[in-house]
Each structure stands twice: as structure tokens, then as C-alpha cells.
Design a protein around this motif. Structure first.
Motif, PDB file in Angstrom:
ATOM      1  N   ALA A 270       0.836  -1.203   0.000  1.00 32.45           N
ATOM      2  CA  ALA A 270       0.000   0.000   0.000  1.00 32.45           C
ATOM      3  C   ALA A 270       0.870   1.252   0.000  1.00 32.45           C
ATOM      4  O   ALA A 270       0.589   2.215  -0.729  1.00 32.45           O
ATOM      5  CB  ALA A 270      -0.943  -0.007   1.204  1.00 32.45           C
TER       6      ALA A 270
ATOM      7  N   TYR B 115       2.437   1.575  -3.535  1.00 34.83           N
ATOM      8  CA  TYR B 115       1.454   1.988  -4.541  1.00 34.83           C
ATOM      9  C   TYR B 115       1.121   3.469  -4.404  1.00 34.83           C
ATOM     10  O   TYR B 115       1.075   4.200  -5.399  1.00 34.83           O
ATOM     11  CB  TYR B 115       0.192   1.140  -4.378  1.00 34.83           C
ATOM     12  CG  TYR B 115      -0.795   1.214  -5.515  1.00 34.83           C
ATOM     13  CD1 TYR B 115      -0.706   0.320  -6.574  1.00 34.83           C
ATOM     14  CD2 TYR B 115      -1.839   2.127  -5.520  1.00 34.83           C
ATOM     15  CE1 TYR B 115      -1.627   0.349  -7.614  1.00 34.83           C
ATOM     16  CE2 TYR B 115      -2.758   2.162  -6.550  1.00 34.83           C
ATOM     17  CZ  TYR B 115      -2.650   1.270  -7.596  1.00 34.83           C
ATOM     18  OH  TYR B 115      -3.566   1.305  -8.617  1.00 34.83           O
ATOM     19  N   SER B 116       0.903   3.928  -3.183  1.00 38.17           N
ATOM     20  CA  SER B 116       0.555   5.337  -2.995  1.00 38.17           C
ATOM     21  C   SER B 116       1.722   6.245  -3.361  1.00 38.17           C
ATOM     22  O   SER B 116       1.514   7.318  -3.928  1.00 38.17           O
ATOM     23  CB  SER B 116       0.066   5.601  -1.571  1.00 38.17           C
ATOM     24  OG  SER B 116       1.027   5.245  -0.618  1.00 38.17           O
TER      25      SER B 116
ATOM     26  N   TYR C   9       1.817   6.563  -7.168  1.00 41.72           N
ATOM     27  CA  TYR C   9       0.791   7.474  -7.686  1.00 41.72           C
ATOM     28  C   TYR C   9       1.045   8.930  -7.310  1.00 41.72           C
ATOM     29  O   TYR C   9       0.566   9.829  -7.988  1.00 41.72           O
ATOM     30  CB  TYR C   9      -0.609   7.024  -7.267  1.00 41.72           C
ATOM     31  CG  TYR C   9      -1.179   6.070  -8.286  1.00 41.72           C
ATOM     32  CD1 TYR C   9      -1.939   6.536  -9.339  1.00 41.72           C
ATOM     33  CD2 TYR C   9      -0.905   4.712  -8.225  1.00 41.72           C
ATOM     34  CE1 TYR C   9      -2.436   5.680 -10.294  1.00 41.72           C
ATOM     35  CE2 TYR C   9      -1.390   3.847  -9.174  1.00 41.72           C
ATOM     36  CZ  TYR C   9      -2.160   4.334 -10.211  1.00 41.72           C
ATOM     37  OH  TYR C   9      -2.630   3.485 -11.170  1.00 41.72           O
TER      38      TYR C   9
ATOM     39  N   TRP D 266      -4.198   8.730  -4.362  1.00 42.62           N
ATOM     40  CA  TRP D 266      -4.212   7.568  -3.495  1.00 42.62           C
ATOM     41  C   TRP D 266      -3.478   7.889  -2.206  1.00 42.62           C
ATOM     42  O   TRP D 266      -2.312   8.246  -2.216  1.00 42.62           O
ATOM     43  CB  TRP D 266      -3.532   6.384  -4.187  1.00 42.62           C
ATOM     44  CG  TRP D 266      -4.340   5.812  -5.291  1.00 42.62           C
ATOM     45  CD1 TRP D 266      -4.274   6.146  -6.619  1.00 42.62           C
ATOM     46  CD2 TRP D 266      -5.346   4.819  -5.178  1.00 42.62           C
ATOM     47  NE1 TRP D 266      -5.184   5.409  -7.328  1.00 42.62           N
ATOM     48  CE2 TRP D 266      -5.857   4.580  -6.472  1.00 42.62           C
ATOM     49  CE3 TRP D 266      -5.874   4.100  -4.103  1.00 42.62           C
ATOM     50  CZ2 TRP D 266      -6.862   3.648  -6.716  1.00 42.62           C
ATOM     51  CZ3 TRP D 266      -6.878   3.170  -4.357  1.00 42.62           C
ATOM     52  CH2 TRP D 266      -7.354   2.959  -5.645  1.00 42.62           C
TER      53      TRP D 266
ATOM     54  N   THR E 157      -5.281   3.141  -0.363  1.00 49.61           N
ATOM     55  CA  THR E 157      -4.515   2.098  -1.038  1.00 49.61           C
ATOM     56  C   THR E 157      -4.531   0.800  -0.243  1.00 49.61           C
ATOM     57  O   THR E 157      -4.659  -0.276  -0.824  1.00 49.61           O
ATOM     58  CB  THR E 157      -3.067   2.562  -1.276  1.00 49.61           C
ATOM     59  OG1 THR E 157      -3.086   3.806  -1.964  1.00 49.61           O
ATOM     60  CG2 THR E 157      -2.304   1.564  -2.106  1.00 49.61           C
TER      61      THR E 157
ATOM     62  N   TYR F 242      -7.722  -0.855  -0.909  1.00 52.87           N
ATOM     63  CA  TYR F 242      -7.660  -1.409  -2.275  1.00 52.87           C
ATOM     64  C   TYR F 242      -6.912  -2.740  -2.273  1.00 52.87           C
ATOM     65  O   TYR F 242      -7.378  -3.725  -2.857  1.00 52.87           O
ATOM     66  CB  TYR F 242      -6.971  -0.377  -3.164  1.00 52.87           C
ATOM     67  CG  TYR F 242      -6.888  -0.675  -4.633  1.00 52.87           C
ATOM     68  CD1 TYR F 242      -8.022  -0.729  -5.429  1.00 52.87           C
ATOM     69  CD2 TYR F 242      -5.646  -0.831  -5.247  1.00 52.87           C
ATOM     70  CE1 TYR F 242      -7.937  -0.956  -6.789  1.00 52.87           C
ATOM     71  CE2 TYR F 242      -5.553  -1.047  -6.606  1.00 52.87           C
ATOM     72  CZ  TYR F 242      -6.694  -1.118  -7.377  1.00 52.87           C
ATOM     73  OH  TYR F 242      -6.594  -1.337  -8.728  1.00 52.87           O
TER      74      TYR F 242
END
Length: 160
Positions: free
Chosen positions: A16, A19-20, A23, A32, A37, A40
Motif C-alpha cells: 500500500a 502503490y501510494s 501514484y 491515493w 490504497t 484497495y
């Protein structure tokens, strides 16, 4: 050494964060946070954990691929396909390997035949070209519709 295996629940928080951060560095209309995230990641982990494959460098998560399955009139579809890799590991074909493993598993285990995914049109040209290079294409018969739920309810109530 890079290894690939089904994601472990303990790694969702690291993924997470990764990923954030990815982005944050992409100029598109998606913001995000760590919290959104993580939610998600948990969604994919709880809905289709066997198709949530992670790349590890010495047991440290560096990227992943995930999707859900949807039965459709023409067979099983992989939906919401998402693949991401840490910027430090780009250009090493790790995303390609993750996606190849994911698609082979989905086809062998679930007889998945199609991919349905949405890509933000403001994403980098490199990412769009990579998607095209691996065979993803725009379907002229489909349109993605999206709205705020409150807006739809308001419109429905106006029409009634």
C-alpha cells in the motif's frame, strides 16, 4: 534475488505504501492515500488472493499484480487488472514477468479468456505504450461510465 509468489497478508501494508508513492509521482487525477490504497490491496487479497502475486527482493515486496474474476457470456474475464512495480526496479522486466505469471495462472486455474481493465488516460505515454505492446487495446464497443453515487440518486429522483 527477485522471487515471485502469492502475496502474504503481512505485506499488504508495504505494498500500500509503495502503490501510494508511485501514484504521488504520476500526474493524473487519482489521489491515493495510504489508507485508500491499503483498502484497495485488502479488496484484492480477500476476493482473489491466489491471483495476487507479489515480486520480492530478498523478501521485501517491490511490486505486484492482481485482479478479480468475473463470469461473462463469453467466458471468464479478469477484471480490474492492476500491475505496479517500484521505480527502483523498472526496466528489469519484473512487471512483465508478474503479468505473465498472473495470466498463465488465471488461464490454467480458471479458464480465464479475457482481460477487462480501466487505465487513466492521463497516465504516461510509456505506460500506455507498454499496455499496447502486451496486447491490451481499446474496445470500440465499450464505454466506461462513471459518476458520483449522490449525483445519480439526485438525477433519478428528478426523473421520477
Amino acid at each position: 534475488m527477485i522471487t515471485f509468489k502469492e502475496v502474504q497478508e503481512k505485506d499488504l501494508e508495504i505494498l500500500a505504501s509503495l502503490y501510494s508513492i508511485i501514484y504521488l509521482n504520476i500526474e493524473e487525477n487519482e489521489t491515493w492515500t495510504y489508507e485508500t490504497t491499503l483498502s484497495y490491496m485488502q479488496y484484492f487479497y480477500h476476493h482473489q488472493p491466489d491471483l495476487f502475486i507479489c515480486a520480492y527482493d530478498d523478501d521485501i515486496p517491490i511490486g505486484a499484480v492482481m485482479s478479480t474474476l468475473k463470469p461473462y457470456y463469453d467466458g471468464m474475464h479478469l477484471s480490474n487488472l492492476d500491475v505496479f512495480i517500484s521505480e527502483d526496479y523498472r526496466d528489469q522486466n519484473i512487471a512483465k514477468k508478474l503479468l505473465e505469471m498472473h495470466l498463465e495462472l488465471a488461464n490454467a486455474k480458471y479458464d480465464a479468456l479475457h482481460i477487462d481493465t480501466i487505465i487513466n488516460k492521463n497516465i504516461s505515454d510509456d505506460s500506455i505504450n507498454w499496455c499496447k505492446d502486451i496486447g491490451l487495446e481499446t474496445n470500440p464497443n465499450l464505454v466506461v461510465l462513471n459518476s458520483n453515487l449522490d449525483n445519480c440518486l439526485k438525477k433519478l429522483r428528478e426523473e421520477l
